[in-house]
Design a protein around this motif. Structure first.
Motif, PDB file in Angstrom:
ATOM      1  N   THR A  25      39.097  13.155 -19.349  1.00 19.33           N
ATOM      2  CA  THR A  25      39.601  12.839 -20.677  1.00 19.33           C
ATOM      3  C   THR A  25      41.116  12.845 -20.657  1.00 19.33           C
ATOM      4  O   THR A  25      41.734  13.747 -20.083  1.00 19.33           O
ATOM      5  CB  THR A  25      39.075  13.856 -21.709  1.00 19.33           C
ATOM      6  OG1 THR A  25      37.654  13.796 -21.728  1.00 19.33           O
ATOM      7  CG2 THR A  25      39.601  13.558 -23.097  1.00 19.33           C
ATOM      8  N   LYS A  27      44.353  12.624 -23.268  1.00 25.27           N
ATOM      9  CA  LYS A  27      44.732  12.810 -24.672  1.00 25.27           C
ATOM     10  C   LYS A  27      45.871  11.873 -25.045  1.00 25.27           C
ATOM     11  O   LYS A  27      46.798  11.682 -24.256  1.00 25.27           O
ATOM     12  CB  LYS A  27      45.148  14.264 -24.931  1.00 25.27           C
ATOM     13  CG  LYS A  27      44.089  15.288 -24.555  1.00 25.27           C
ATOM     14  CD  LYS A  27      42.898  15.196 -25.466  1.00 25.27           C
ATOM     15  CE  LYS A  27      41.876  16.272 -25.139  1.00 25.27           C
ATOM     16  NZ  LYS A  27      40.682  16.176 -25.918  1.00 25.27           N
ATOM     17  N   GLU A  28      45.790  11.320 -26.250  1.00 24.53           N
ATOM     18  CA  GLU A  28      46.836  10.443 -26.789  1.00 24.53           C
ATOM     19  C   GLU A  28      47.322   9.482 -25.717  1.00 24.53           C
ATOM     20  O   GLU A  28      48.460   9.541 -25.253  1.00 24.53           O
ATOM     21  CB  GLU A  28      47.969  11.280 -27.377  1.00 24.53           C
ATOM     22  CG  GLU A  28      47.469  12.149 -28.519  1.00 24.53           C
ATOM     23  CD  GLU A  28      48.582  12.935 -29.184  1.00 24.53           C
ATOM     24  OE1 GLU A  28      49.758  12.561 -29.075  1.00 24.53           O
ATOM     25  OE2 GLU A  28      48.241  13.943 -29.833  1.00 24.53           O
ATOM     26  N   ASP A  69      42.055   9.572 -27.957  1.00 28.34           N
ATOM     27  CA  ASP A  69      41.726   9.979 -26.597  1.00 28.34           C
ATOM     28  C   ASP A  69      40.952   8.890 -25.862  1.00 28.34           C
ATOM     29  O   ASP A  69      40.400   7.970 -26.459  1.00 28.34           O
ATOM     30  CB  ASP A  69      40.899  11.258 -26.612  1.00 28.34           C
ATOM     31  CG  ASP A  69      41.638  12.419 -27.258  1.00 28.34           C
ATOM     32  OD1 ASP A  69      42.877  12.361 -27.354  1.00 28.34           O
ATOM     33  OD2 ASP A  69      40.967  13.383 -27.674  1.00 28.34           O
TER      34      ASP A  69
END
Length: 167
Positions: A25, A27-28, A69
């Motif tokens: 994952t 983020k942003e 995400d």
């Protein structure tokens, strides 16, 4: 060079029951780094070997934008523990509009189609079916690399969540 206007894009709807994605994952995300995100997953052979036990061949490489995400990984089933550094993200059932192209016979033949399919999928040329609207929950979109080496069938797919218009 493949010309976009000569491609025979296929557009159809499908439904996916509750599903989980195992992977990395981010983020942003920065959209200019999408290749790096996929590469981190693709270069981790132990993770890909692990995923192969829990995913069908056509679900072994997906990327999903959800909220701000992004997860690069695979749609898996039956996972109880995840490898260190990865995350298992669960998504609810949804209907999707799928934009893709005809299968190629080799993976390298599919590479030029990736950018073309993604560009076409995000263009104004793709129409949402009557009675439906784009739905940004649970995810903004899914890129699915439908690569089945056993059957020599390779294609890029872009999936947009859709839902029936509330009246």
């Amino acid at each position: 060079m493949i010309e976009t206007n000569k491609l025979n894009f296929q557009v159809f709807t499908t439904k996916l029951d509750d599903y989980s994605v195992l992977g990395y994952t981010f983020k942003e995300i920065d959209h200019s780094k999408m290749g790096e995100y996929y590469s981190k997953y693709e270069k981790n052979q132990p993770l890909r070997d692990f995923v192969a036990k829990y995913a069908t061949p056509d679900n072994r490489l997906v990327g999903i934008l959800y909220g701000q995400d992004f997860i690069a990984g695979a749609i898996v089933e039956g996972i109880t523990e995840v490898p260190e550094g990865t995350e298992l993200v669960k998504f609810p059932a949804s209907e999707f509009l799928v934009i893709t192209h005809e299968y190629t016979e080799t993976e390298p033949e599919c590479y030029p189609y990736i950018g073309l399919t993604v560009s076409y999928a995000h263009s104004k040329d793709v129409q949402i079916p009557d009675g439906y609207e784009r739905y940004y929950e649970p995810n903004g979109y899914m890129e699915r690399f439908n690569f089945n080496h056993d059957d020599n069938k390779f294609r890029t797919e872009v999936w947009f969540a859709i839902r029936k218009v509330k009246r």
